[in-house]
Design an enzyme around this catalytic site. Structure first.
Site, PDB file in Angstrom:
ATOM      1  N   ARG A 175      33.569 -32.323  15.283  1.00  0.00           N
ATOM      2  CA  ARG A 175      34.914 -32.990  15.454  1.00  0.00           C
ATOM      3  C   ARG A 175      35.628 -32.272  16.570  1.00  0.00           C
ATOM      4  NH1 ARG A 175      33.153 -34.058  10.986  1.00  0.00           N
ATOM      5  NH2 ARG A 175      32.503 -31.822  10.926  1.00  0.00           N
ATOM      6  N   THR A 176      35.911 -31.267  16.527  1.00  0.00           N
ATOM      7  CA  THR A 176      36.830 -30.643  17.492  1.00  0.00           C
ATOM      8  C   THR A 176      36.485 -30.426  19.070  1.00  0.00           C
ATOM      9  OG1 THR A 176      37.409 -29.037  15.610  1.00  0.00           O
ATOM     10  CG2 THR A 176      38.307 -28.312  18.106  1.00  0.00           C
TER      11      THR A 176
ATOM     12  N   ARG B 288      36.581 -21.772  20.653  1.00  0.00           N
ATOM     13  CA  ARG B 288      36.443 -21.571  19.026  1.00  0.00           C
ATOM     14  C   ARG B 288      35.677 -20.226  19.275  1.00  0.00           C
ATOM     15  NH1 ARG B 288      34.337 -25.773  14.749  1.00  0.00           N
ATOM     16  NH2 ARG B 288      36.532 -26.124  14.579  1.00  0.00           N
TER      17      ARG B 288
ATOM     18  N   HIS C  74      43.528 -22.570  13.098  1.00  0.00           N
ATOM     19  CA  HIS C  74      42.942 -23.684  13.566  1.00  0.00           C
ATOM     20  C   HIS C  74      44.234 -24.676  13.949  1.00  0.00           C
ATOM     21  CE1 HIS C  74      40.215 -26.904  15.034  1.00  0.00           C
ATOM     22  NE2 HIS C  74      39.542 -26.863  14.034  1.00  0.00           N
TER      23      HIS C  74
ATOM     24  N   LYS D 164      24.239 -11.242  27.339  1.00  0.00           N
ATOM     25  CA  LYS D 164      23.840 -10.107  28.255  1.00  0.00           C
ATOM     26  C   LYS D 164      25.051  -9.198  27.921  1.00  0.00           C
ATOM     27  CE  LYS D 164      22.684 -13.311  31.819  1.00  0.00           C
ATOM     28  NZ  LYS D 164      23.381 -13.858  33.137  1.00  0.00           N
TER      29      LYS D 164
END
Ligand code: CP
Length: 306
Positions: free
Chosen positions: A54-55, A105, A133, A84
């Site tokens: 969704r986000t 995120r 959030h 890396k």
């Protein structure tokens, strides 16, 4: 009103929230017409170190509907140069040279704040571990207001994984700004709402209670905000996860206990905690809630991009 970084729910005051919601209402019309081209010279980078449906899709759709462009990587932990050994800070410094806004995120609490500390361009927190959030909470609040018509005076139950759930933490911060809101926290003992949120609510004189019997709470509330018990946050504590999952399930019997005009919300994804038979009930608002994420994120992007 212009926004810069969007890191935590506490940063929003009520006038800013109301302005955001007014813009989001306009964005519903914009999206229905297919979008605009006003942001055709703007680029959004999505940097997701944790999974998302969704986000990420709603942010990327939002940018496309505004006429802008999106740069991204599949699973940033694996396919960006973090694999890396590059630091988050260096990654953000590099993206500053490419993008006008960065949506991040990350699995670590505080990661978005770290990113913002080295970023000239706006950073939007799309979830930092079990921290916050904020954009989910914004769309949750928008949904409550749209579905019920008000926020003041509501009785809201938050159910499930309250200790590790970043959405309920951010939503509690936002709800604490509105008068006469009453919060009912319903969670297994291992997943109770954390003390920092409870202390914040005490400071703001917000009424709250902790309950273990969901059936006792259901007839009282206007909003049931159900959440998933997040297996990924338990690590190797499998026994704890098994103890907590499936304790609170919304099903047909729950619907019979709820008010006629109450709504059921969920940030999604859902597993067993809301049975599929509930979806057909008009009080099941969770898919409409996810749709609202597009409009709220379009509004947010216009406010950070100016
Ligand atoms: N609600 C939410 O954050 O969903 P995703 O994990 O799919 O983005």
């Amino acid at each position: 009103m212009k926004l810069h970084h969007v890191i935590e729910a506490q940063q929003f005051d009520v006038p800013t929230l109301l302005q955001l919601f007014a813009v989001a209402e306009r964005m519903e019309q914009v999206a229905a017409r297919g979008g605009i081209t006003d942001y055709q010279n703007r680029i959004m980078a999505t940097l997701f170190y944790e999974p998302s449906t969704r986000t990420r899709f709603s942010f990327e759709t939002a940018m496309h509907r505004l006429g802008g462009h999106v740069i991204s990587t599949e699973n940033a932990a694996e396919f960006s140069s973090v694999a890396k050994g590059e630091t988050l800070e260096d990654t953000i410094r590099i993206l500053n040279g490419y993008a006008d806004v960065i949506v991040i995120r990350h699995k670590e609490v505080g990661s978005a704040k770290r990113a913002a500390a080295v970023s000239r361009v706006p950073v939007i927190n799309a979830g930092d571990g079990a921290g916050q959030h904020p954009t989910q909470a914004l769309l949750d609040l928008y949904t409550i207001r749209k579905e019920i018509g008000a926020i003041e005076g509501l009785r809201i139950a938050m159910v499930g994984d309250l200790a590790q759930g970043r959405t309920v933490r951010s939503l509690a911060y936002l709800l604490s700004k509105f008068a006469d809101v009453r919060l009912y926290f319903v969670a297994p003992p291992l997943l109770k709402m954390k003390e920092d949120i409870l202390e914040h609510l005490r400071e703001r004189h917000v009424w709250w209670t902790e309950e273990t019997a969901l059936d006792k709470v259901l007839p009282e509330v206007d909003v049931v905000y159900q959440t998933r018990v997040q297996k990924e946050r338990f690590g190797d504590r499998i026994a704890d996860y098994e103890e907590c999952r499936g304790v609170y399930i919304i099903n047909q019997a729950s619907l019979r206990l709820m008010k006629e005009k109450a709504i059921i919300m969920h940030p999604l994804p859902r597993l067993e905690e809301i049975t599929m038979e509930v979806d057909a009930d008009p009080r099941a608002a969770y898919f409409r809630q996810a749709q609202n994420g597009l409009y709220v994120r379009m509004a947010l992007l216009t406010m950070v991009l100016g």
